[in-house]
Motif scaffolding. Sequence first.
Motif, mmCIF file in Angstrom:
data_model
loop_
_atom_site.group_PDB
_atom_site.id
_atom_site.type_symbol
_atom_site.label_atom_id
_atom_site.label_comp_id
_atom_site.label_asym_id
_atom_site.label_seq_id
_atom_site.Cartn_x
_atom_site.Cartn_y
_atom_site.Cartn_z
ATOM 1 N N GLY A 58 35.709 73.189 133.996
ATOM 2 C CA GLY A 58 36.829 72.963 134.456
ATOM 3 C C GLY A 58 36.998 71.695 134.757
ATOM 4 O O GLY A 58 38.245 71.047 134.149
ATOM 5 N N LEU A 59 36.172 70.688 135.196
ATOM 6 C CA LEU A 59 36.305 69.475 135.429
ATOM 7 C C LEU A 59 36.369 68.967 134.013
ATOM 8 O O LEU A 59 37.347 68.022 134.017
ATOM 9 N N ALA A 60 35.794 69.161 132.916
ATOM 10 C CA ALA A 60 35.867 68.541 131.567
ATOM 11 C C ALA A 60 37.321 68.710 131.142
ATOM 12 O O ALA A 60 38.065 67.722 130.468
ATOM 13 N N ASP A 61 37.891 69.895 130.996
ATOM 14 C CA ASP A 61 39.112 70.316 130.580
ATOM 15 C C ASP A 61 40.338 69.601 131.512
ATOM 16 O O ASP A 61 41.153 69.229 130.741
ATOM 17 N N THR A 62 40.090 69.325 132.650
ATOM 18 C CA THR A 62 41.148 68.968 133.380
ATOM 19 C C THR A 62 41.139 67.183 133.354
ATOM 20 O O THR A 62 42.372 66.735 133.038
ATOM 21 N N GLY B 211 38.054 74.264 139.226
ATOM 22 C CA GLY B 211 36.880 74.085 139.328
ATOM 23 C C GLY B 211 36.458 72.323 138.988
ATOM 24 O O GLY B 211 35.480 71.916 139.668
ATOM 25 N N ALA B 212 37.468 71.757 138.548
ATOM 26 C CA ALA B 212 37.618 70.237 138.886
ATOM 27 C C ALA B 212 37.430 69.839 140.347
ATOM 28 O O ALA B 212 36.796 69.099 140.818
ATOM 29 N N ALA B 213 38.207 70.702 141.148
ATOM 30 C CA ALA B 213 38.324 70.103 142.476
ATOM 31 C C ALA B 213 36.752 70.498 143.156
ATOM 32 O O ALA B 213 36.372 69.721 143.985
ATOM 33 N N VAL B 214 36.164 71.443 142.679
ATOM 34 C CA VAL B 214 35.023 71.922 143.255
ATOM 35 C C VAL B 214 34.057 70.662 142.862
ATOM 36 O O VAL B 214 33.128 70.133 143.839
ATOM 37 N N GLU B 215 33.902 70.307 141.773
ATOM 38 C CA GLU B 215 32.937 69.189 141.406
ATOM 39 C C GLU B 215 33.203 68.032 141.872
ATOM 40 O O GLU B 215 32.240 67.039 142.401
#
Length: 269
Positions: free
Chosen positions: A98-102, A251-255
């Motif tokens: 999710g981080l990579a995609d965002t 997912g990006a928020a998590v990382e």
Amino acid sequence: MPAEPDDRAGHARPAGPGLAGGIRLALTTFTVLPVRPGRVDRATAGAAMALAPAVGALLGAVLAGTLLLLAAVAAPLVAAGVTVAVGALLTRGLHLDGLADTVDALGSYRRGAAALEVMKKPDVGPFGVAALVVVLLVQAAALAELAGRSWPAALAAVVTATAAGRLGVTLACRRGVPAARPDGLGALVAGTVGPVAAALGTAAVAVVAVAAVPGRPWQGPLVVLAAVAVAVPLLRHVVRRLGGITGDVLGAAVELVTTLVYLGLVLTR
């Protein structure tokens, strides 16, 4: 998302079953535990997102145990690297994806549907790769430093960072934040968390953080609040660019929040 949404109006579930369903949904969303959430509605989804920091705390305890056991027989950096890998395995790598995609979507300088199309591509672009490298390096370096602390402090620090990362999801799902798409995880959970649940989650993570930095009981809570203060406006920016949140944004928020908290907890000089 291994859940079957049920958004039919007028079919609210009782508080007890809704809470139980929320626990199951939180476990299956944020870990690899083979829990069957069954049919879920937005009330159940809201309970799951509010409980996300608690699931993060459980995961953090497992990761802290992994770090401390490995640090007893291997170099701190090796123990840290394996711990990061275990964390990715226990979450299916979804948050990193999710981080990579965002970041790829934001790096494309596109907006709305065009940016969402970038997020849907199966490949990872240079912006996403750079974000993954930075996040993984910072997390591994921070864990290597934490491996040298007393076990209570290391445990509190890893639990704090992992729980805080899931707190980022709770805040991203607060009322007033829309979904970017009409379907998917984002549509199910967007706007489902009320202000009381968000405040209680933040307070709980801040309390755990008190023991994270030996001799500095103020630093851990301050780091958690600072990470939240950074994450919330960044989430607003993402919502403006994409039109709302998606599963990848969560997912990006998590990382992002996890990494910020790890970084803040090892700044002791």
